[in-house]
Design an enzyme around this catalytic site. Structure first.
Site, mmCIF file in Angstrom:
data_model
loop_
_atom_site.group_PDB
_atom_site.id
_atom_site.type_symbol
_atom_site.label_atom_id
_atom_site.label_comp_id
_atom_site.label_asym_id
_atom_site.label_seq_id
_atom_site.Cartn_x
_atom_site.Cartn_y
_atom_site.Cartn_z
ATOM 1 N N ASN A 1 -10.516 0.361 0.779
ATOM 2 C CA ASN A 1 -8.835 0.529 0.848
ATOM 3 C C ASN A 1 -8.317 -0.078 -0.647
ATOM 4 O O ASN A 1 -8.631 -1.274 -1.130
ATOM 5 C CB ASN A 1 -8.319 -0.803 1.933
ATOM 6 C CG ASN A 1 -6.767 -0.583 1.672
ATOM 7 O OD1 ASN A 1 -6.194 -0.196 1.008
ATOM 8 N ND2 ASN A 1 -6.386 -1.429 2.775
ATOM 9 N N CYS B 1 0.673 -1.209 -0.124
ATOM 10 C CA CYS B 1 0.141 -0.028 0.161
ATOM 11 C C CYS B 1 0.983 1.288 0.104
ATOM 12 O O CYS B 1 0.285 2.372 -0.131
ATOM 13 C CB CYS B 1 -0.862 -0.202 1.096
ATOM 14 S SG CYS B 1 -2.010 -1.254 1.380
ATOM 15 N N HIS C 1 -3.124 6.799 4.233
ATOM 16 C CA HIS C 1 -3.681 5.617 3.804
ATOM 17 C C HIS C 1 -4.955 5.317 4.065
ATOM 18 O O HIS C 1 -5.287 5.428 5.391
ATOM 19 C CB HIS C 1 -2.739 4.300 3.799
ATOM 20 C CG HIS C 1 -3.008 3.224 3.485
ATOM 21 N ND1 HIS C 1 -3.642 2.976 2.111
ATOM 22 C CD2 HIS C 1 -2.977 1.938 3.887
ATOM 23 C CE1 HIS C 1 -3.848 1.690 2.001
ATOM 24 N NE2 HIS C 1 -3.648 1.169 3.170
HETATM 25 O O1 UT7 Z 1 -3.637 -1.759 3.620
HETATM 26 C C1 UT7 Z 1 -3.247 -2.427 4.690
HETATM 27 C C2 UT7 Z 1 -4.226 -3.718 4.713
HETATM 28 N N1 UT7 Z 1 -4.830 -3.969 5.771
HETATM 29 C C3 UT7 Z 1 -5.307 -3.464 7.095
HETATM 30 O O2 UT7 Z 1 -5.209 -2.253 7.141
HETATM 31 C C4 UT7 Z 1 -6.057 -4.098 7.738
HETATM 32 C C5 UT7 Z 1 -5.902 -3.764 9.541
HETATM 33 N N2 UT7 Z 1 -6.894 -4.588 9.994
HETATM 34 C C6 UT7 Z 1 -8.321 -4.213 10.152
HETATM 35 O O3 UT7 Z 1 -8.478 -3.097 9.690
HETATM 36 C C7 UT7 Z 1 -8.983 -4.869 11.207
HETATM 37 O O4 UT7 Z 1 -8.227 -5.828 11.983
HETATM 38 C C8 UT7 Z 1 -10.267 -5.789 10.737
HETATM 39 C C9 UT7 Z 1 -11.624 -4.700 10.017
HETATM 40 C C10 UT7 Z 1 -9.590 -6.502 9.459
HETATM 41 C C11 UT7 Z 1 -10.860 -6.588 11.499
HETATM 42 O O5 UT7 Z 1 -11.423 -6.100 12.620
HETATM 43 P P1 UT7 Z 1 -11.034 -6.199 14.084
HETATM 44 O O6 UT7 Z 1 -11.732 -5.546 14.960
HETATM 45 O O7 UT7 Z 1 -9.432 -6.342 14.290
HETATM 46 O O8 UT7 Z 1 -11.644 -7.851 14.108
HETATM 47 P P2 UT7 Z 1 -11.088 -9.318 14.480
HETATM 48 O O9 UT7 Z 1 -10.203 -9.572 13.232
HETATM 49 O O10 UT7 Z 1 -10.337 -9.203 15.868
HETATM 50 O O11 UT7 Z 1 -12.206 -10.120 14.409
HETATM 51 C C12 UT7 Z 1 -13.372 -9.958 15.337
HETATM 52 C C13 UT7 Z 1 -14.602 -10.712 15.093
HETATM 53 C C14 UT7 Z 1 -14.074 -12.106 14.685
HETATM 54 O O12 UT7 Z 1 -15.322 -13.067 15.298
HETATM 55 P P3 UT7 Z 1 -15.055 -14.000 16.638
HETATM 56 O O13 UT7 Z 1 -13.703 -14.769 16.457
HETATM 57 O O14 UT7 Z 1 -15.041 -12.877 17.775
HETATM 58 O O15 UT7 Z 1 -16.219 -14.415 16.793
HETATM 59 C C15 UT7 Z 1 -14.159 -12.388 13.398
HETATM 60 O O16 UT7 Z 1 -14.434 -13.618 12.767
HETATM 61 O O17 UT7 Z 1 -15.009 -10.422 13.910
HETATM 62 C C16 UT7 Z 1 -15.383 -11.304 13.003
HETATM 63 N N3 UT7 Z 1 -15.134 -10.739 11.623
HETATM 64 C C17 UT7 Z 1 -16.344 -10.448 10.817
HETATM 65 N N4 UT7 Z 1 -17.563 -10.310 11.138
HETATM 66 C C18 UT7 Z 1 -18.373 -9.877 10.477
HETATM 67 C C19 UT7 Z 1 -14.268 -10.647 10.615
HETATM 68 N N5 UT7 Z 1 -14.623 -10.107 9.712
HETATM 69 C C20 UT7 Z 1 -15.832 -9.793 9.632
HETATM 70 C C21 UT7 Z 1 -16.759 -9.353 8.864
HETATM 71 N N6 UT7 Z 1 -18.009 -9.740 9.037
HETATM 72 N N7 UT7 Z 1 -16.477 -8.925 7.644
#
Ligand code: UT7
Length: 334
Positions: free
Chosen positions: A289, A119, A259
């Site tokens: 993104n 990115c 970003h």
């Molecule tokens: O350009 C660089 C590219 N990447 C980034 O910048 C990504 C950086 N990271 C993020 O933006 C965040 O970590 C995410 C948006 C990817 C995820 O958010 P989070 O608050 O860190 O969620 P998490 O990964 O800790 O997951 C929390 C829960 C999980 O469920 P359980 O295990 O608590 O039951 C996930 O399975 O949210 C669930 N989850 C979703 N639920 C509904 C993950 N993705 C989704 C989704 N819809 N799309």
């Protein structure tokens, strides 16, 4: 005769996003997610996804963005002596997207090459051109950040497919001897963290509503949560480095173009940099993104909306696969 050393000035901006809008509600029919979760955890409401039928390829988006930037700059193709593109989703493995632009524009005097820096592609490209202009090896250049992430998304992975999208932007940079312009660029990397965001062999299963897409034979994989924490740390540290290098404080910064990965990352950065959200440009609600595309798209929108005035100090900062992270402070010349 002036004795001032040349500095690089952004004199035109342009961008292009695909026509098709994919909303959070549309994604509810693709993976187990909800509009409410995506808005609350990321700030994204909708994003643009390219179509093969409309020829919204990486090169096509790059060419259109470049033409718009050149039009604003009043620069012709023969004036360009360098074209540098930040992308990881070029149409072909080789030749580069930059060479496609060079051909489409008939930019006969331009060297052309791509940069792979996740990115941070746009800021790495800007840094390369800034240095070429300072050294006198280039006078006028195109810097592009463009991505067709839909072609590498695993459409069964709700942890990534709700975040990523397509689009790109470009700037024309030229040499001037009156100071100002790009004050500095800063680029860093840590390859030991590659597993937080990388590409792996994938399959080409596409959701029904996106069936008119080209899919590459590899998919993006991400450890979102671990990356999230690093993102705030790296954006903050490299932004502070840029301000320190130029003897500037947070109060001196007129506008931040970060970003656009997640509104919570931007809010975290805002808190640690002590720069209020009102000074930070956000458009991820509409575009998600787009990796290397986020900063040039946001810069072009902010510029065309009149949010950046001549003399303003613009801080740009990014992080991404590599891991890489980068920043630049520009004294606006348009
Ligand atoms: O350009 C660089 C590219 N990447 C980034 O910048 C990504 C950086 N990271 C993020 O933006 C965040 O970590 C995410 C948006 C990817 C995820 O958010 P989070 O608050 O860190 O969620 P998490 O990964 O800790 O997951 C929390 C829960 C999980 O469920 P359980 O295990 O608590 O039951 C996930 O399975 O949210 C669930 N989850 C979703 N639920 C509904 C993950 N993705 C989704 C989704 N819809 N799309």
């Amino acid at each position: 005769m002036t004795t001032e050393r040349p500095t690089a000035h952004i004199i035109g901006t342009g961008s292009m996003v695909p026509e098709r809008i994919l909303s959070n509600r549309d994604l509810e029919s693709i993976v187990d997610t909800s509009d409410e979760w995506i808005r609350r955890r990321t700030g994204i409401v909708e994003r643009r996804i390219s179509s093969t039928a409309r020829n919204e390829s990486t090169s096509a988006m790059a060419i259109e963005s470049s033409l718009r930037a050149m039009d604003m700059a009043g620069v012709g193709a023969s004036d360009l002596d360098m074209i540098v593109v930040g992308t990881v989703t070029q149409d072909r493995m080789f030749p580069s997207a930059a060479c496609s632009i060079q051909d489409a524009l008939s930019a006969k005097n331009a060297a052309a090459f791509d940069i792979s820096a996740g990115c941070c592609g746009f800021l790495y490209a800007l840094s390369t051109v800034d240095n070429a202009i300072r050294c006198g090896t280039a006078k006028t250049a195109l810097v592009v950040g463009v991505e067709r992430l839909s072609s590498v998304i695993n459409w069964t992975d709700r942890g990534t497919c709700v975040l990523l999208a397509d689009g790109g932007g470009a700037v024309v940079v030229t040499s001037k001897n009156n100071g100002g312009g790009i004050l500095s660029t800063h680029i860093q990397s840590d390859g030991s963290l590659w597993e937080l965001l990388y590409s792996a062999k994938g399959n080409d299963s596409l959701p029904e509503i996106l069936s008119d897409m080209d899919q590459k034979p590899f998919h993006l994989r991400m450890e979102g949560n671990r990356l999230f924490k690093r993102a705030i740390e790296f954006l903050t540290s490299i932004s502070k480095k840029a301000m320190k290098n130029n003897s500037l404080s947070s109060d001196d910064i007129s506008i931040v173009i970060p970003h656009q990965a997640n509104i919570r990352i931007i809010q975290g950065m805002s808190k640690y940099l002590k720069i209020p959200m009102e000074k930070i440009f956000v458009n991820l609600d509409r575009y998600g993104n787009t990796s290397s595309g986020t900063i040039p798209i946001a810069l072009d929108e902010a510029n065309r909306q009149g949010l950046i005035k001549k003399g303003d100090l613009v801080l740009m900062t990014a992080f991404g696969a590599g891991l890489t992270w980068a920043s630049s402070i520009v004294q606006w010349s348009i």
